[in-house]
Design a protein around this motif. Structure first.
Motif, short mmCIF file in Angstrom:
data_model
loop_
_atom_site.label_atom_id
_atom_site.label_comp_id
_atom_site.label_asym_id
_atom_site.label_seq_id
_atom_site.Cartn_x
_atom_site.Cartn_y
_atom_site.Cartn_z
N THR A 1 6.20 2.14 10.98
CA THR A 1 5.41 0.90 11.14
C THR A 1 5.86 0.01 9.95
OG1 THR A 1 3.82 1.40 9.60
CG2 THR A 1 3.65 2.29 11.71
N GLY A 2 5.22 -1.51 9.81
CA GLY A 2 5.53 -1.96 8.87
C GLY A 2 4.99 -1.41 7.42
N GLY A 3 4.17 -0.45 7.43
CA GLY A 3 3.84 0.04 6.49
C GLY A 3 2.34 0.33 6.40
N TYR B 1 17.63 -3.13 -0.87
CA TYR B 1 16.88 -4.36 -1.47
C TYR B 1 16.14 -5.26 -0.39
CZ TYR B 1 18.25 -3.58 -6.27
OH TYR B 1 18.40 -2.97 -7.57
N ASN B 2 15.09 -5.55 -0.82
CA ASN B 2 14.42 -6.77 -0.09
C ASN B 2 14.41 -8.03 -0.88
OD1 ASN B 2 13.75 -5.26 2.52
ND2 ASN B 2 12.37 -4.03 1.21
N ALA B 3 14.40 -9.12 -0.23
CA ALA B 3 14.37 -10.37 -1.08
C ALA B 3 13.13 -11.13 -1.14
CB ALA B 3 15.43 -11.29 -0.36
N ARG B 4 11.96 -10.23 -1.12
CA ARG B 4 10.56 -10.94 -1.12
C ARG B 4 9.57 -9.55 -1.51
NH1 ARG B 4 9.16 -7.22 2.50
NH2 ARG B 4 10.84 -6.59 3.93
N PHE B 5 8.38 -9.79 -2.06
CA PHE B 5 7.43 -8.70 -2.24
C PHE B 5 7.33 -7.96 -1.08
CE2 PHE B 5 5.69 -11.63 -5.67
CZ PHE B 5 5.63 -10.46 -6.71
N GLY B 6 6.87 -6.76 -1.18
CA GLY B 6 6.55 -5.86 -0.05
C GLY B 6 5.44 -6.10 0.46
N ASP B 7 5.22 -5.61 1.79
CA ASP B 7 3.77 -5.86 2.59
C ASP B 7 3.71 -4.51 3.12
OD1 ASP B 7 1.77 -6.18 4.01
OD2 ASP B 7 2.51 -8.00 4.93
N PRO B 8 2.77 -3.58 2.44
CA PRO B 8 1.75 -3.87 1.61
C PRO B 8 2.00 -4.06 0.05
CG PRO B 8 1.69 -1.75 2.24
CD PRO B 8 2.71 -2.33 3.02
N GLU B 9 2.91 -3.65 -0.57
CA GLU B 9 2.98 -3.37 -2.04
C GLU B 9 2.82 -4.62 -2.80
OE1 GLU B 9 5.33 -2.49 0.34
OE2 GLU B 9 6.79 -1.08 -0.34
N ALA B 10 2.70 -5.83 -2.38
CA ALA B 10 2.36 -6.85 -2.95
C ALA B 10 0.84 -6.81 -3.34
CB ALA B 10 2.73 -8.24 -2.22
N1 GLY Z 1 6.95 -2.11 2.60
C1 GLY Z 1 7.90 -2.38 3.56
C2 GLY Z 1 8.45 -3.79 3.49
O1 GLY Z 1 7.65 -4.64 2.85
O2 GLY Z 1 9.59 -4.06 4.13
#
Ligand code: GLY
Ligand code: AMP
Length: 430
Positions: free
Chosen positions: A224-226, A287-296
């Motif tokens: 899932t997206g998280g 790497y992602n170029a933004r905050f994580g969702d949910p980790e933000a």
């Molecule tokens: N936690 C996964 C994402 O933001 O890509």
């Protein structure tokens, strides 16, 4: 007061809005009416995030001092370059640097060219004449399409593919609609997220967090997206040491430097590394170029430093004389998601969210006159904040179980049982 333009409308952006509004006036450009963000904003504009004409009109109207870009899609479209033409600086990378997330081949190639440590063995292929030999050399393999995946994603040996023949078939499939395919060594270990804030010169870390990608309890079911995430009061995780966090920070610092050398442009924004602790140390998965969702939602609510000031320091390249501080609190985030998510979610159904001690961040919901409706993706995130994980978990669990409507969630996120499983897994590796 600073005027800030916020782009995006998920729970991550709701958390960004909450952090910014402490000392900013907020102007939000959203694809759907997120009731949480709306209630914090001076003004909102509902529009496709790709509609740069609408964005330009909104910018002319509200005259922001800078912009904060939440999701990756506008970054990939070059929104930062576009805003720069309108004299609005952004917390978010220019298009050429957003490839850090959108092109896995770019990221791996930069790592190799500038000797950034932490990469697994890998090769990028545009045709498959030599792919078989390389796949056979690896103990385990992972196949990754280059570019945005549009449904076809990363496939891992053991999880999605078994034999070398299956790997080659998948590579062929990928090359039908992608320019290249990345074959890399399968890493074994525990994953964690380290979201770093950078002005292109200095890299500051936020507390590490761990996401839960699988839909169901005990890491079962589809990705899932998280479904939720946690962070600990000591700003480590139960299975990692400070040395691991410093290794991940160093990789990111070297990467920021390498990106500047490669492109001549400073990366201003978030470099969110998906890392894995292996028996050979910390490695970078992506790497992602933004905050994580949910980790933000694990880091922004406990940030002691004023986030508006952090953002200003990013756009003005002043992060070096900046102390980024967080409360010594644990956080647990649990998402309520529609029944059937992710493959066949119920949509346009009403939910009710009760009162609780948890922070509430709205995601895929639509506030209508008669209530809150789910629109098909992760609906509402609940974040418990406590002196330790057990306390934080209890608050999040209580809140997410009180949601009325056809939703489900992962009750195991942040529980002692699941944490122990992670610790045991780590012990077995070493
Ligand atoms: N936690 C996964 C994402 O933001 O890509
Ligand atoms: P990505 O799209 O790069 O985040 O990959 C999705 C997921 O695939 C990651 O969260 C990992 O669980 C897994 N993955 C990606 N690369 C590797 C690798 N080299 N070794 C093991 N697992 C990987």
């Amino acid at each position: 007061m600073t005027n800030v333009l916020l782009i995006g409308n998920g729970a991550r952006e709701h958390a960004l809005a909450e952090a910014l509004v402490k000392s900013s006036k907020l102007y939000s450009f959203m694809a759907a009416n997120n009731p949480g963000i709306s209630s914090l904003s001076e003004k909102i504009k509902i529009s496709s995030l790709n509609d740069f004409d609408a964005l330009k009109a909104f910018v002319n109207e509200v005259q922001p001092d800078f912009a904060v870009i939440g999701p990756e899609a506008p970054l990939d479209m070059g929104v930062v370059d576009f805003l720069e033409e309108l004299k609005v600086p952004s917390v978010g990378p220019h298009r050429v640097l957003a490839r850090l997330e959108t092109s896995k081949a770019f990221t791996r190639d930069v790592m190799a060219k500038y000797s950034v440590p932490g990469a697994p063995r890998f090769k990028v292929f545009e045709d498959l004449t030599e792919a078989k030999e390389f796949i056979e050399e690896l103990e385990g393999f992972v196949i990754k399409p280059d570019g945005l995946t549009g449904g076809k994603g990363v496939k891992v040996q053991g999880d999605h593919l078994d034999t070398v023949e299956e790997a080659i078939d998948y590579c062929k499939d990928v090359l039908k609609d992608h320019q290249s395919v990345i074959v890399e060594e399968k890493l074994i270990g525990e994953e964690f997220s380290l979201q770093c804030i950078t002005d292109g010169k200095t890299v500051k870390i936020t507390p590490p967090a761990q996401d839960h990608k699988r839909a169901f309890v005990d890491d079962k079911g589809p990705n899932t997206g998280g479904m939720g995430s946690y962070s600990c009061e000591d700003h480590l995780l139960p299975f990692i040491t400070d040395e691991h966090v410093q290794q991940a920070r160093e990789i990111t610092e070297l990467m920021a430097e390498a990106l500047y050398k490669e492109t001549g442009v400073r990366y201003k924004g978030i470099m969110y590394g998906g890392f894995i602790v292996t028996k050979n140390g910390v490695k970078l998965i992506e790497y992602n170029a933004r905050f994580g969702d949910p980790e933000a939602m694990n880091v922004l609510p406990i940030m002691k430093t004023d986030f508006t000031k952090v953002c200003k320091a990013v756009v003005e390249e002043r992060l070096d004389d900046f102390e980024l501080e967080f409360e010594d609190k644990a956080t647990v985030c649990k998402y309520a998601v529609p029944e059937g998510y992710p493959s066949n979610p119920v949509k346009n159904v009403k939910i009710e969210v009760g009162d609780s001690k948890a922070r509430i961040y709205y995601a895929a919901v639509d506030q209508r006159e008669d209530g809150l409706y789910m629109t098909g993706s992760r609906a509402v995130a609940f974040v418990g904040i406590g002196d330790n994980i057990a306390e934080a978990e209890k608050i999040a669990q209580q809140a997410v179980s009180d949601v009325k409507g056809p939703v489900f969630f992962r009750e195991d996120i942040g529980t002692e049982r699941l944490l122990n499983k992670r610790i045991e897994h780590m012990k077995q590796l070493i």
